[in-house]
Design a protein around this motif. Structure first.
Motif, short mmCIF file in Angstrom:
data_model
loop_
_atom_site.label_atom_id
_atom_site.label_comp_id
_atom_site.label_asym_id
_atom_site.label_seq_id
_atom_site.Cartn_x
_atom_site.Cartn_y
_atom_site.Cartn_z
N GLU A 24 0.87 -1.15 0.09
CA GLU A 24 -0.07 -0.01 0.16
C GLU A 24 0.57 1.09 -0.02
O GLU A 24 0.57 2.26 -0.72
N ASP A 27 2.94 1.30 -3.42
CA ASP A 27 2.34 0.46 -4.67
C ASP A 27 2.67 -0.52 -5.45
O ASP A 27 3.05 -0.58 -6.82
N PRO A 80 6.90 11.24 -1.26
CA PRO A 80 5.79 11.20 -2.09
C PRO A 80 5.81 11.93 -3.66
O PRO A 80 6.55 12.57 -3.67
N ALA A 83 1.65 13.87 -3.71
CA ALA A 83 1.16 14.59 -2.46
C ALA A 83 2.16 15.43 -1.70
O ALA A 83 3.37 15.17 -2.01
N GLN A 87 0.51 15.14 3.72
CA GLN A 87 -0.61 14.33 3.15
C GLN A 87 -0.01 12.79 3.06
O GLN A 87 -1.05 11.94 3.31
N GLU A 88 1.20 12.49 2.83
CA GLU A 88 1.45 11.55 2.81
C GLU A 88 1.97 10.73 4.33
O GLU A 88 1.34 9.68 4.18
N ALA A 90 0.07 11.36 6.77
CA ALA A 90 -1.40 11.11 7.28
C ALA A 90 -1.87 9.88 6.34
O ALA A 90 -2.48 8.88 7.10
N ARG A 91 -1.43 9.70 5.35
CA ARG A 91 -1.98 8.51 4.46
C ARG A 91 -1.23 7.15 5.04
O ARG A 91 -2.06 6.03 5.49
N ILE A 92 -0.19 7.34 5.23
CA ILE A 92 0.48 6.10 5.82
C ILE A 92 0.15 6.01 7.36
O ILE A 92 0.18 4.56 7.64
N SER A 94 -2.82 6.28 8.29
CA SER A 94 -3.96 5.49 8.35
C SER A 94 -3.74 3.97 7.62
O SER A 94 -4.89 3.39 8.12
N LEU A 95 -2.64 3.78 7.23
CA LEU A 95 -2.20 2.39 7.00
C LEU A 95 -1.90 1.40 8.03
O LEU A 95 -1.66 0.23 8.01
#
Length: 137
Positions: A24, A27, A80, A83, A87-88, A90-92, A94-95
């Protein structure tokens, strides 16, 4: 004589969970798996392609009985591409990653994080294209 960097091996308790996390983040796709080992990558490696040119290494997650004991001596930096760094992060998060303090201080251009098994890595500067304002006359 020359060698190629072909795999980065990560010892872990749950190779399937950790491989899914890194798929994730990066990618990547799962290339090979068994009960105690998972290989992921951005391409399907072949001996011919590796001999022809240095290609991106795959990541191999191998199940081991012992846990992580101290700060990693080797870590990944990820940047990233579409982004901002915030932002990255925050995404990571969430993973399943966490922020960690390894003595880096507060005023840094990167964020130190840990994957779900505590392996440190950095989210570095964004490589996303920036838009420039058009000068007005």
């Amino acid at each position: 004589m020359t060698s190629r960097f072909t795999e980065l091996v990560v010892d872990c308790h749950d190779p399937h969970r950790l491989a899914a996390f890194w798929c994730e983040v990066l990618d990547f796709t799962m290339l090979d798996q068994s009960e105690d080992k998972v290989e992921i990558g951005s391409w399907e490696p072949t001996a011919e392609a590796i001999r022809a040119s240095q290609m991106p290494p795959t990541m191999m997650f191998i199940q081991v009985p012992e846990g992580k004991m101290v700060k990693n001596r080797l870590h990944l930096d990820v940047s990233p591409i579409d982004a901002t760094t915030d932002q990255e992060v925050a995404r990571i998060l969430s993973l399943g990653a966490t922020r960690v303090d390894v003595g880096q201080g507060v005023a840094r251009s990167w964020t130190v994080m840990a994957d779900p098994e505590g392996n440190e890595f950095d989210v570095a500067r964004s490589l996303a294209p920036t838009t420039r304002a058009t000068p007005t006359a």
